[in-house]
Design an enzyme around this catalytic site. Structure first.
Site, PDB file in Angstrom:
ATOM      1  N   GLU A   3       0.844  -1.194   0.000  1.00 32.28           N
ATOM      2  CA  GLU A   3       0.000   0.000   0.000  1.00 32.28           C
ATOM      3  C   GLU A   3       0.882   1.247   0.000  1.00 32.28           C
ATOM      4  O   GLU A   3       2.107   1.168   0.073  1.00 32.28           O
ATOM      5  CB  GLU A   3      -0.959  -0.042   1.179  1.00 32.28           C
ATOM      6  CG  GLU A   3      -1.815  -1.310   1.144  1.00 32.28           C
ATOM      7  CD  GLU A   3      -3.096  -1.238   1.969  1.00 32.28           C
ATOM      8  OE1 GLU A   3      -3.603  -0.131   2.207  1.00 32.28           O
ATOM      9  OE2 GLU A   3      -3.604  -2.308   2.350  1.00 32.28           O
ATOM     10  N   ARG A 126      -3.905  10.463 -13.923  1.00 26.83           N
ATOM     11  CA  ARG A 126      -4.859   9.362 -13.770  1.00 26.83           C
ATOM     12  C   ARG A 126      -5.101   8.999 -12.311  1.00 26.83           C
ATOM     13  O   ARG A 126      -6.020   8.230 -12.020  1.00 26.83           O
ATOM     14  CB  ARG A 126      -4.343   8.114 -14.504  1.00 26.83           C
ATOM     15  CG  ARG A 126      -4.217   8.281 -15.998  1.00 26.83           C
ATOM     16  CD  ARG A 126      -4.047   6.928 -16.681  1.00 26.83           C
ATOM     17  NE  ARG A 126      -2.850   6.237 -16.259  1.00 26.83           N
ATOM     18  CZ  ARG A 126      -1.677   6.322 -16.878  1.00 26.83           C
ATOM     19  NH1 ARG A 126      -1.544   7.115 -17.939  1.00 26.83           N
ATOM     20  NH2 ARG A 126      -0.638   5.625 -16.458  1.00 26.83           N
ATOM     21  N   ASN A 167      -6.117  -2.800   0.442  1.00 27.21           N
ATOM     22  CA  ASN A 167      -7.144  -3.611   1.086  1.00 27.21           C
ATOM     23  C   ASN A 167      -7.185  -3.432   2.595  1.00 27.21           C
ATOM     24  O   ASN A 167      -8.255  -3.422   3.207  1.00 27.21           O
ATOM     25  CB  ASN A 167      -6.920  -5.084   0.739  1.00 27.21           C
ATOM     26  CG  ASN A 167      -8.216  -5.843   0.611  1.00 27.21           C
ATOM     27  OD1 ASN A 167      -9.288  -5.288   0.817  1.00 27.21           O
ATOM     28  ND2 ASN A 167      -8.134  -7.112   0.289  1.00 27.21           N
ATOM     29  N   ARG A 259     -11.514  -8.381  -4.881  1.00 32.91           N
ATOM     30  CA  ARG A 259     -10.639  -8.289  -3.705  1.00 32.91           C
ATOM     31  C   ARG A 259     -11.414  -8.711  -2.459  1.00 32.91           C
ATOM     32  O   ARG A 259     -12.630  -8.500  -2.361  1.00 32.91           O
ATOM     33  CB  ARG A 259     -10.115  -6.857  -3.516  1.00 32.91           C
ATOM     34  CG  ARG A 259      -9.305  -6.337  -4.681  1.00 32.91           C
ATOM     35  CD  ARG A 259      -8.023  -7.131  -4.930  1.00 32.91           C
ATOM     36  NE  ARG A 259      -7.144  -7.091  -3.788  1.00 32.91           N
ATOM     37  CZ  ARG A 259      -6.236  -6.124  -3.566  1.00 32.91           C
ATOM     38  NH1 ARG A 259      -6.129  -5.116  -4.403  1.00 32.91           N
ATOM     39  NH2 ARG A 259      -5.442  -6.182  -2.511  1.00 32.91           N
TER      40      ARG A 259
END
Length: 269
Positions: A3, A126, A167, A259
């Site tokens: 992450e 983006r 997550n 996920r």
């Protein structure tokens, strides 16, 4: 997949190791051989991260020449391994950087490429705002969330909405905010979103500083052990069927957009 805090921690580490130094860059595996040959002997300027993307900036070899930039995305399996002295390469090392203060080996990334400033800008365009970057504008994320019928649990994982959230942070900040991950984004209030953003800004720097996520408040940091021996406790992440640390309800689990999703059906509404 690492992450955002992991990439920011790597950027800090690589800047400490290499900034201002002439470095040797090689590609023992060969897949980055052309890029390594162009970088070898250059002075490393800095590393920086945005979300799950890492950039290495080098000082141009001559005036009027564009500065070399390396873009790294670790993906699911990529990792850097530091070393004090170079040893014979072991395994599939995509890129090795060695300087006077030590070095690092990159294995298994999704991306490791030389890019231009324009290509960096295209990637940034983006991405959503990164809670670890002071200049990020959370309103960009809010505008996407409050207009969307997608579940907020999916939106938080969308790097075009928020950069760097994966997550674990997704599951834990929604639990801490008491928000059901299935709730459509358009039914999340601005106050709730602001609370999630502020929580990410509090939690993610701890991950950068310590190298591990710490998401459980002190009053709940007891009882059932963490989901793995080398990990701090979580409220819901990877605790399916175990008792909620707050209310005792079994933690729920189901996939969401490919996920694994974890939440407490009592604490999160």
């Amino acid at each position: 997949m690492p992450e955002g805090h992991t990439l920011h921690r790597l950027a800090r580490r690589h800047t400490e190791l290499f900034a201002g130094e002439q470095v040797a860059v090689t590609s023992p595996q060969g897949r980055f051989a052309d890029g390594a040959a162009r970088l070898d002997g250059h002075v490393f300027e800095r590393a920086e991260a945005w979300g799950k993307h890492l950039w290495h900036h080098y000082i141009p070899a001559a005036s009027g020449v564009s500065a070399p930039i390396v873009h790294v995305h670790l993906g699911l399996y990529g990792a850097f391994t530091d070393f004090d002295r170079p040893e014979p390469p072991v395994g599939q090392i995509r890129m090795r950087i060695a300087g006077p203060r030590g070095g690092t080996d990159l294995r298994g990334p999704t991306a490791c490429d030389l890019v231009t400033e324009e290509q960096v800008d295209a990637v940034l365009a983006r991405l959503g705002p990164d809670p670890l970057r002071a200049e990020s504008d959370p309103d960009r994320a809010w505008q996407r969330i409050h207009r969307s019928a997608r579940p907020v649990g999916a939106l938080l994982m969308d790097q075009k909405v928020l950069a760097g959230v994966g997550n674990v942070y997704r599951a834990e900040v929604l639990f801490r905010a008491g928000i059901d991950p299935h709730r459509p984004g358009r039914f999340v209030s601005r106050a709730e979103f602001d609370g999630v953003w502020a929580d990410l800004q509090d939690l993610m720097p701890v991950g950068v500083a310590r190298g591990r996520m710490h998401v459980v408040r002190a009053e709940h940091d007891h009882g059932a052990p963490s989901y793995a021996p080398d990990r701090p406790r979580t409220y819901v992440y990877r605790r399916a069927g175990e008792s909620c640390r707050v209310c005792g309800t079994p933690v729920s689990y189901q996939p969401m957009e490919g996920r694994n999703l974890f939440w407490c059906s009592t604490c999160q509404v």
